[in-house]
Design an enzyme around this catalytic site. Structure first.
Site, PDB file in Angstrom:
ATOM      1  N   ARG A  53       0.865  -1.184   0.000  1.00  0.00           N
ATOM      2  CA  ARG A  53       0.000   0.000   0.000  1.00  0.00           C
ATOM      3  C   ARG A  53       0.898   1.230   0.000  1.00  0.00           C
ATOM      4  O   ARG A  53       2.123   1.110   0.046  1.00  0.00           O
ATOM      5  CB  ARG A  53      -1.044   0.008   1.144  1.00  0.00           C
ATOM      6  N   GLY A  54       0.279   2.416  -0.060  1.00  0.00           N
ATOM      7  CA  GLY A  54       1.076   3.633  -0.242  1.00  0.00           C
ATOM      8  C   GLY A  54       1.121   3.923  -1.729  1.00  0.00           C
ATOM      9  O   GLY A  54       1.477   3.043  -2.533  1.00  0.00           O
ATOM     10  N   ALA A  55       0.786   5.175  -2.091  1.00  0.00           N
ATOM     11  CA  ALA A  55       0.599   5.491  -3.516  1.00  0.00           C
ATOM     12  C   ALA A  55       1.797   5.106  -4.397  1.00  0.00           C
ATOM     13  O   ALA A  55       1.620   4.428  -5.426  1.00  0.00           O
ATOM     14  CB  ALA A  55       0.259   6.981  -3.658  1.00  0.00           C
ATOM     15  N   ARG A  90      -7.607   0.118  -6.599  1.00  0.00           N
ATOM     16  CA  ARG A  90      -7.648   1.182  -5.589  1.00  0.00           C
ATOM     17  C   ARG A  90      -7.849   2.514  -6.322  1.00  0.00           C
ATOM     18  O   ARG A  90      -6.980   2.976  -7.041  1.00  0.00           O
ATOM     19  CB  ARG A  90      -6.364   1.205  -4.751  1.00  0.00           C
ATOM     20  N   GLN A 203      -1.989   2.361  10.131  1.00  0.00           N
ATOM     21  CA  GLN A 203      -0.687   2.348   9.428  1.00  0.00           C
ATOM     22  C   GLN A 203       0.391   3.060  10.238  1.00  0.00           C
ATOM     23  O   GLN A 203       1.570   2.743  10.109  1.00  0.00           O
ATOM     24  CB  GLN A 203      -0.811   3.027   8.052  1.00  0.00           C
ATOM     25  N   ASP A 244      -1.811  10.780  -1.665  1.00  0.00           N
ATOM     26  CA  ASP A 244      -2.198   9.784  -2.665  1.00  0.00           C
ATOM     27  C   ASP A 244      -2.533  10.416  -4.004  1.00  0.00           C
ATOM     28  O   ASP A 244      -2.537   9.748  -5.035  1.00  0.00           O
ATOM     29  CB  ASP A 244      -3.384   8.969  -2.168  1.00  0.00           C
ATOM     30  N   ASN A 254      -5.165  12.672   1.000  1.00  0.00           N
ATOM     31  CA  ASN A 254      -4.323  11.741   1.768  1.00  0.00           C
ATOM     32  C   ASN A 254      -5.214  10.965   2.730  1.00  0.00           C
ATOM     33  O   ASN A 254      -6.429  11.163   2.786  1.00  0.00           O
ATOM     34  CB  ASN A 254      -3.213  12.511   2.510  1.00  0.00           C
ATOM     35  N   LYS A 255      -4.599  10.090   3.485  1.00  0.00           N
ATOM     36  CA  LYS A 255      -5.317   9.213   4.416  1.00  0.00           C
ATOM     37  C   LYS A 255      -6.317   9.993   5.268  1.00  0.00           C
ATOM     38  O   LYS A 255      -6.030  11.099   5.715  1.00  0.00           O
ATOM     39  CB  LYS A 255      -4.283   8.511   5.303  1.00  0.00           C
TER      40      LYS A 255
HETATM   41  O1  MRU Z   1      -4.411   3.322   2.282  1.00  0.00           O
HETATM   42  P1  MRU Z   1      -2.918   3.426   2.197  1.00  0.00           P
HETATM   43  O2  MRU Z   1      -2.209   2.788   3.353  1.00  0.00           O
HETATM   44  O3  MRU Z   1      -2.394   3.000   0.854  1.00  0.00           O
HETATM   45  O4  MRU Z   1      -2.680   4.998   2.317  1.00  0.00           O
HETATM   46  C1  MRU Z   1      -1.372   5.511   2.287  1.00  0.00           C
HETATM   47  C2  MRU Z   1      -1.311   6.956   2.505  1.00  0.00           C
HETATM   48  O5  MRU Z   1      -2.302   7.632   2.708  1.00  0.00           O
HETATM   49  C3  MRU Z   1       0.028   7.591   2.359  1.00  0.00           C
HETATM   50  O6  MRU Z   1       0.180   8.664   3.224  1.00  0.00           O
HETATM   51  C4  MRU Z   1       0.148   8.065   0.905  1.00  0.00           C
HETATM   52  O7  MRU Z   1      -0.048   7.004   0.015  1.00  0.00           O
HETATM   53  C5  MRU Z   1       1.455   8.645   0.625  1.00  0.00           C
HETATM   54  S1  MRU Z   1       2.658   7.393   0.656  1.00  0.00           S
HETATM   55  C6  MRU Z   1       4.186   7.892   0.289  1.00  0.00           C
END
Ligand code: MRU
Length: 364
Positions: A53-55, A90, A203, A244, A254-255
C-alpha cells in the site's frame, strides 16, 4: 531501508526473473513475511487487499503486474485487460494510473515479441526512479528541518508530526514524508516524531512506528485525536504527511484524518508540509474535494482491530456491537490554503497552480 541488519526494498524481481517478491505488510509489525506474486491476479489482490500500500508502491507493483501480464500474453487485448483490472483495485492513489499509463504508452507501439522484456525493464526503472525521487524529496525537506533546528537552542529537538505511513514501506525506499526525517537523523539533527496511529488500519501504529523503531528514530505513538492538543501546547514544530493524489491547484488527498490535522496546524501556526514525488500530481484535476474519487472500504476495518494475540500471531478482534453499521471513507482532501508547502523532488512548491507550474514548467 533496514530490517534488522539487512537492507530491503519493499518490492523486487524474484530470482526467476518473472515474478515479484514483496514485503507482505498485512502482518507487520509482529510478523515479517515476504510473498511472491506470480500472476496478474496475485498482483491485483496484493494491491486491493493492501499487502502492498502507499501510492508510490502501488504504482510500482502495478508496473510489475503489467510485465507479468505481458509475459503471459503480449497482445493488445491483454494489455488493455491488465490496465483495467489493476486500475480498479484502488481508486484514489493516482500513481496507479500513472504507472499503468506509462507502461501502456511504452508497450503499445512495440512488436508483441519485444513487449515482455521491455515491460520488465521499465517496471525496474520505475522502481529505481522512485528511490531517487524520494532521496531528492528528502534533501529538499531536510533544508526545512535544518531551518527549524537553526531557530532553536543548540541540541533542542525538532518535533515532527506525521499521519498514516508515508515511509519507506509506502514507497520502494526512503518514503516521502519520512525521507527528510531519515536524512535529518543521518545529519545529526535531533528530531522526534509524533506518529498518529491512523485508524482504522493503523498504518501509523503498525508501519511508521515499526520503521522508525528499526532506524532508531525517536518517536512517540499518539491517538489520532491528540495532534490538536499537542499543537496547542507548542509540542509540534512541523507536520509532514504524504499524499495519494495532489491536484494541479495544490489540493492534497491523503489518508482520512489528514484534513483535521491541517486545520489544527493552521489554527496553531504550525507549518504543514506535504511530501510528494511528481507522479502523485494529477494535472487533470483542479478541485480535490469535488473531483477526486474517495475509496470507500469495508466497515469491517472500523468494527475490528488487528493486533498481536497471546501466541504472538496477528489476530483481529471486534470492538463494536454486532449489528452497528460502520462507514469507512479511506481518504480526505486538504485544501491548498491550509498547506505551507509541497516538498517535491525538484524543490518546495507553494500549494497553488502557480507554485506547481513554477517547479514543473513543462506542464504549462
Ligand atoms: O491506504 P494506504 O495505506 O495506501 O494509504 C497511504 C497513505 O495515505 C500515504 O500517506 C500516501 O499514500 C502517501 S505514501 C508515500
Amino acid at each position: 531501508m533496514k530490517v534488522g541488519d539487512r537492507h530491503y526494498h519493499t518490492i523486487w524481481l524474484n530470482t526467476d526473473g518473472l515474478s515479484v517478491d514483496i514485503i507482505d505488510q498485512r502482518w507487520l509489525p509482529h510478523e515479517f513475511k515476504i510473498v511472491t506474486l506470480k500472476s496478474v491476479d496475485d498482483v491485483a489482490v496484493a494491491i486491493r487487499d493492501m499487502w502492498v500500500r502507499g501510492a508510490p508502491l502501488i504504482g510500482v507493483t502495478a508496473a510489475y503486474g503489467v510485465a507479468i501480464a505481458m509475459h503471459e500474453d503480449a497482445s493488445d487485448q491483454a494489455l488493455d485487460a491488465v490496465w483495467d483490472k489493476l486500475h480498479e483495485t484502488r481508486p484514489t492513489a493516482i500513481n496507479l494510473k500513472w504507472a499503468l499509463d506509462e507502461m501502456r504508452t511504452l508497450l503499445r507501439p512495440l512488436p508483441l515479441g519485444e513487449r515482455a522484456a521491455a515491460a520488465y525493464r521499465r517496471a525496474g526503472e520505475i522502481a529505481e526512479e522512485d528511490v531517487e525521487l524520494n532521496r531528492n524529496i528528502g534533501l529538499n525537506g531536510l533544508k526545512i528541518i535544518r531551518e527549524i533546528a537553526a531557530r532553536k537552542q543548540p541540541g533542542e529537538v525538532v518535533n515532527i508530526l506525521t499521519h498514516c505511513n508515508a515511509g519507506w514501506l509506502a514507497t520502494v525506499d526512503y518514503g516521502t514524508a519520512t525521507a527528510p526525517i531519515y536524512l535529518a537523523v543521518e545529519a545529526g539533527i535531533p528530531v522526534h516524531v509524533y506518529v498518529d496511529e491512523t485508524r482504522p488500519r493503523n498504518q501509523g501504529a503498525q508501519l511508521t512506528a515499526w520503521e522508525l523503531n528499526g532506524h532508531g528514530v525517536p518517536h512517540t505513538l499518539i491517538v489520532d485525536n491528540a495532534g490538536g492538543h499537542l499543537m496547542q501546547h507548542g509540542q509540534v514544530d512541523m507536520v509532514i504527511v504524504g499524499t495519494d493524489r495532489t491536484t494541479a491547484n495544490g489540493d492534497v488527498c491523503n489518508k482520512i484524518g489528514t484534513y483535521l490535522k491541517a486545520l489544527a496546524a493552521k489554527d496553531n501556526n504550525v507549518p504543514f508540509y506535504v511530501a510528494l514525488p511528481s507522479p502523485t500530481i494529477d494535472w487533470t484535476v483542479k478541485d480535490g474535494v469535488k473531483e477526486i474519487p474517495i475509496e470507500e472500504r469495508t466497515g469491517d476495518e472500523v468494527s475490528f482491530v488487528q493486533g498481536r494475540g497471546p501466541d504472538g500471531k496477528t489476530v483481529s478482534v471486534r470492538i463494536s456491537p454486532e449489528g452497528s453499521p460502520a462507514a469507512n471513507p479511506a481518504f480526505d482532501v486538504t485544501p491548498a490554503r491550509l498547506i505551507t508547502g509541497l516538498i517535491t523532488e525538484r524543490g518546495v512548491a507553494k500549494a497553488s497552480p502557480e507554485g506547481l507550474k513554477d517547479l514543473f514548467p513543462e506542464r504549462n
